[in-house]
Design an enzyme around this catalytic site. Structure first.
Site, PDB file in Angstrom:
ATOM      1  N   ASP A  69      34.759  33.854  27.070  1.00 54.06           N
ATOM      2  CA  ASP A  69      33.348  33.482  27.193  1.00 54.06           C
ATOM      3  C   ASP A  69      32.447  34.399  26.375  1.00 54.06           C
ATOM      4  O   ASP A  69      31.535  33.946  25.698  1.00 54.06           O
ATOM      5  CB  ASP A  69      32.900  33.536  28.666  1.00 54.06           C
ATOM      6  CG  ASP A  69      33.387  32.318  29.436  1.00 54.06           C
ATOM      7  OD1 ASP A  69      33.745  31.312  28.777  1.00 54.06           O
ATOM      8  OD2 ASP A  69      33.424  32.377  30.680  1.00 54.06           O
TER       9      ASP A  69
ATOM     10  N   ASP B  31      43.554  39.614  31.793  1.00 56.46           N
ATOM     11  CA  ASP B  31      44.125  38.314  32.175  1.00 56.46           C
ATOM     12  C   ASP B  31      45.069  37.754  31.111  1.00 56.46           C
ATOM     13  O   ASP B  31      45.870  36.868  31.409  1.00 56.46           O
ATOM     14  CB  ASP B  31      43.010  37.288  32.432  1.00 56.46           C
ATOM     15  CG  ASP B  31      42.201  37.619  33.678  1.00 56.46           C
ATOM     16  OD1 ASP B  31      42.467  38.672  34.281  1.00 56.46           O
ATOM     17  OD2 ASP B  31      41.302  36.840  34.028  1.00 56.46           O
TER      18      ASP B  31
ATOM     19  N   GLY C 239      34.945  42.121  32.737  1.00 54.95           N
ATOM     20  CA  GLY C 239      35.753  43.046  33.543  1.00 54.95           C
ATOM     21  C   GLY C 239      36.361  44.164  32.709  1.00 54.95           C
ATOM     22  O   GLY C 239      36.628  43.992  31.523  1.00 54.95           O
TER      23      GLY C 239
ATOM     24  N   LYS D  80      39.303  41.151  24.525  1.00 54.51           N
ATOM     25  CA  LYS D  80      39.572  41.981  25.709  1.00 54.51           C
ATOM     26  C   LYS D  80      39.793  41.119  26.935  1.00 54.51           C
ATOM     27  O   LYS D  80      39.090  40.121  27.102  1.00 54.51           O
ATOM     28  CB  LYS D  80      38.347  42.875  25.943  1.00 54.51           C
ATOM     29  CG  LYS D  80      38.349  43.629  27.245  1.00 54.51           C
ATOM     30  CD  LYS D  80      37.099  43.391  28.089  1.00 54.51           C
ATOM     31  CE  LYS D  80      37.054  42.020  28.705  1.00 54.51           C
ATOM     32  NZ  LYS D  80      36.033  41.827  29.741  1.00 54.51           N
ATOM     33  N   THR D  81      40.717  41.373  27.751  1.00 52.71           N
ATOM     34  CA  THR D  81      40.840  40.928  29.141  1.00 52.71           C
ATOM     35  C   THR D  81      42.258  41.206  29.631  1.00 52.71           C
ATOM     36  O   THR D  81      43.235  40.878  28.941  1.00 52.71           O
ATOM     37  CB  THR D  81      40.500  39.431  29.398  1.00 52.71           C
ATOM     38  OG1 THR D  81      40.791  39.138  30.772  1.00 52.71           O
ATOM     39  CG2 THR D  81      41.265  38.445  28.529  1.00 52.71           C
TER      40      THR D  81
ATOM     41  N   ARG E 161      28.319  41.324  33.296  1.00 45.13           N
ATOM     42  CA  ARG E 161      28.749  39.931  33.117  1.00 45.13           C
ATOM     43  C   ARG E 161      27.611  39.000  32.702  1.00 45.13           C
ATOM     44  O   ARG E 161      27.748  37.778  32.757  1.00 45.13           O
ATOM     45  CB  ARG E 161      29.391  39.418  34.406  1.00 45.13           C
ATOM     46  CG  ARG E 161      30.763  40.010  34.687  1.00 45.13           C
ATOM     47  CD  ARG E 161      31.549  39.172  35.656  1.00 45.13           C
ATOM     48  NE  ARG E 161      32.862  39.746  35.941  1.00 45.13           N
ATOM     49  CZ  ARG E 161      33.935  39.555  35.182  1.00 45.13           C
ATOM     50  NH1 ARG E 161      33.858  38.813  34.097  1.00 45.13           N
ATOM     51  NH2 ARG E 161      35.082  40.120  35.509  1.00 45.13           N
TER      52      ARG E 161
HETATM   53  P1  FBP Z   1      37.484  39.552  32.283  1.00 47.96           P
HETATM   54  O1  FBP Z   1      38.131  38.250  31.888  1.00 47.96           O
HETATM   55  O2  FBP Z   1      36.025  39.547  32.188  1.00 47.96           O
HETATM   56  O3  FBP Z   1      38.117  40.675  31.519  1.00 47.96           O
HETATM   57  O4  FBP Z   1      37.799  39.857  33.827  1.00 47.96           O
HETATM   58  C1  FBP Z   1      39.041  39.675  34.366  1.00 47.96           C
HETATM   59  C2  FBP Z   1      39.097  39.957  35.848  1.00 47.96           C
HETATM   60  O5  FBP Z   1      39.711  41.204  36.078  1.00 47.96           O
HETATM   61  C3  FBP Z   1      39.826  38.842  36.574  1.00 47.96           C
HETATM   62  O6  FBP Z   1      41.212  39.072  36.565  1.00 47.96           O
HETATM   63  C4  FBP Z   1      39.203  38.860  37.939  1.00 47.96           C
HETATM   64  O7  FBP Z   1      39.241  37.602  38.561  1.00 47.96           O
HETATM   65  C5  FBP Z   1      37.790  39.234  37.647  1.00 47.96           C
HETATM   66  O8  FBP Z   1      37.814  40.004  36.455  1.00 47.96           O
HETATM   67  C6  FBP Z   1      37.150  40.009  38.756  1.00 47.96           C
HETATM   68  O9  FBP Z   1      35.917  40.402  38.345  1.00 47.96           O
HETATM   69  P2  FBP Z   1      34.858  41.146  39.253  1.00 47.96           P
HETATM   70  O10 FBP Z   1      35.431  42.473  39.608  1.00 47.96           O
HETATM   71  O11 FBP Z   1      33.652  41.235  38.383  1.00 47.96           O
HETATM   72  O12 FBP Z   1      34.673  40.283  40.454  1.00 47.96           O
END
Ligand code: FBP
Length: 553
Positions: free
Chosen positions: A177, A206, A82, A203-204, A146
């Site tokens: 991951d 979250d 993300g 990165k994230t 992803r």
């Molecule tokens: P990452 O951990 O890959 O950075 O993504 C975080 C996130 O924003 C989560 O908070 C959310 O659940 C998810 O990505 C949503 O992803 P997508 O838009 O691909 O459905």
């Protein structure tokens, strides 16, 4: 980038991100190595799986007296998962760092995430491209994806494509991951003498990729500031109109760091923390009771309004809903064809109610219809429920309403309950990085270049002491194996980076827990306002409350 840019973007392009002192003369800094390292858990198993890279020492950089000559090499960069604010600055820092090592070094950006490496889709990053994206949000410079890099065929395809471009180093910018996979890739390339080093960047939004040496994942700061601005605005609206309860779901696939940070920034009336729900084995009915009680108590004091924060991942932490989802996952996989053939929503629900075990069927039946349907939507590529598609905020608002109606019938409640629901996630993922994220990301990228210059592999770029001024930041590298343990994934034990959930005995949660009753009863909202990029340091260079509380323990 389109030709038209905003006035802010234009002014912001001139911002020079701060770097740790050790890297100010270039990325050819002096690498000081520490003691051999172990793993976060299951040490013997991790050691056996990572025979090449296990035990590597931590690396810390010190400024070199004179820039050492580093022979020319090309590198590739991949954005994975993300979007998170600051990704472009990681690439800019990496690019500048690589050029400082040797001006002939080239940086290639693989397009649309790990797929770009496997399918050989890339661009060469130039001064012009990098300059157009400095200090901007988003991942649109090269895109993200992803796809999981985990199979030998993918590693081999990547190797072939790197060889063709004379790439000797890869930087993978991702969450837990993706960095786990960076570690597997580093191990494979070392074992097969591929001559390609691999370094990761945390990165994230979250915020769940952190530990003693990785103080924060980038993007968390900016995203939380954007959400907190919006929550503050909503709080002020609620307190002005005094007629709505706002149920706000906040992104964060699993951990509740974002909800907790936003609660600390804005002081809403109620915040659910998933980790606490799991720890106390709170049922869905108890969560509904808890929220309804806050609504009723406020109503008794003449306040028929409020703000409640709900973490996105909540449903998977409520024990009985988690068990239901697990059974649904198996059932939907087993009955894919039969279930797929049903077109009517009510028939789908009836089909599942009929096939689920009695206790799971009872939980499923207790959920609002929209949620029943959302729980059987397609899973993501890793087989996970796409929690961002489940409208938990609507579910809770509806269930609280039903509860209050029953209390009204019993004469226990006599207020008004009108709701507005919101989901904040995508609003923050591509925001222009705050000064913190702009500096932190640029430093992470520059540090990644320094690690490549130091010829190491299987490391994560680390910038520490971030509560202090950049002068005191410590740049270095942490062996990724050091953060790993074994976890059960899809029925198998796998080596993975330990996910950092909200710790209930950690300072941020404890502070929140000490205040929440007061925030529930009173209207103590804080209005953080928008991110400030220019102006006094005390409003422009803030750290998150989470980091501040964690570091001042
Ligand atoms: P990452 O951990 O890959 O950075 O993504 C975080 C996130 O924003 C989560 O908070 C959310 O659940 C998810 O990505 C949503 O992803 P997508 O838009 O691909 O459905």
């Amino acid at each position: 980038m389109s030709a038209a840019v905003s006035a802010l973007q234009k002014a912001r392009a001139a911002y020079t991100p701060k770097l740790p002192k050790a890297l100010r003369n270039g990325a050819a800094a002096k690498a000081i190595t520490g003691e051999p390292t172990a793993a976060a858990g299951d040490v013997e198993k991790i050691k056996a799986l990572f025979t090449e890279n296990f035990g590597s020492p931590m690396v810390t950089f010190e400024a070199a007296a004179a820039a050492a000559a580093v022979s020319e090499f090309n590198a590739g960069v991949i954005l994975s998962g993300g979007q998170a604010p600051g990704g472009h600055n990681v690439i800019a820092g990496l690019y500048d760092g690589l050029k400082s090592l040797n001006k002939n070094n080239k940086l290639y950006g693989f397009l649309k995430g790990p797929d770009g490496l496997v399918k050989n889709e890339y661009i060469e990053l130039t001064d012009e491209i990098i300059d157009a994206y400095r200090n901007t949000g988003g991942f649109d410079m090269i895109g993200s994806g992803r796809t999981k890099l985990e199979k030998v065929e993918q590693f081999e395809a990547g190797k072939k494509h790197c060889e063709a471009l004379n790439i000797k180093a890869l930087v993978i910018v991702g969450g837990d991951d993706s960095n786990t996979n960076a570690c597997l890739l580093a191990e494979y390339y070392k074992k097969t003498n591929a001559g390609i080093r691999v370094v990761g960047c945390p990165k994230t939004i979250d915020g769940d990729l952190k530990n003693e040496y990785i103080e924060a994942s980038f993007g968390f700061d900016t995203a939380c500031r954007v959400y907190s601005e919006l929550i503050g605005n909503i709080g002020r609206d609620a307190n002005s109109a005094k007629k709505y309860w706002h149920f706000i779901k906040l992104m964060g696939r699993s951990a509740s760091h974002i909800a907790l940070e936003c609660a600390l920034q804005t002081q809403p009336n109620a915040t659910i923390i998933s980790e606490e729900v799991a720890e106390k084995k709170t049922t869905l009915a108890e969560i509904v009771d808890y929220l309804a009680s806050i609504v009723a108590d406020r109503a008794a004091n003449g306040m028929n309004f409020g703000v409640a924060l709900i973490p996105e991942g909540l449903v998977e932490f409520i024990p009985e809903v988690k068990a239901l989802i697990a059974e649904l996952n198996d059932l939907l996989a087993k009955e894919e064809a039969a279930f797929g053939a049903i077109t009517e929503a009510d028939e789908k629900i009836a089909f599942l109610l009929n096939k689920l075990s009695a206790d799971k069927a009872a939980v499923y039946a207790s959920l609002p219809r929209t949620i029943q349907l959302q729980l059987c939507l397609d899973r993501d590529p890793h087989g996970n429920v796409q929690v961002s598609l489940i409208e938990t905020e609507k579910m809770l608002a509806e269930m609280v309403k039903t509860k209050l109606a029953s209390w009204k019938a019993e004469g226990k409640y006599n207020g008004k309950f009108s709701t507005q629901t919101h989901f904040f996630g995508y609003e923050g993922r591509c925001a222009a990085p705050s000064n913190f994220d702009a500096d932190y990301c640029y430093s992470l990228g520059y540090t990644a270049a320094a690690l490549l210059g130091a010829n190491v592999t299987g490391y994560m770029s680390s910038v520490r002491n971030t509560m202090l001024s950049a002068d005191e930041w410590i740049a270095g590298g942490i062996p990724i194996t050091m953060m790993m343990n074994m976890e059960r994934r899809h029925g198998e034990d796998k080596p993975v980076i330990k996910k950092a959930l909200v710790e209930l005995d950690g300072a941020p949660f404890k502070f929140f827990a000490s205040k929440r009753e007061e925030w529930a009863k009173t209207t103590s909202y804080v209005y953080p306002g928008p991110i400030q990029y220019f102006g006094p340091s005390e409003v422009c260079d803030l750290c998150t409350k989470t980091l501040t509380l964690e570091q001042s323990k």
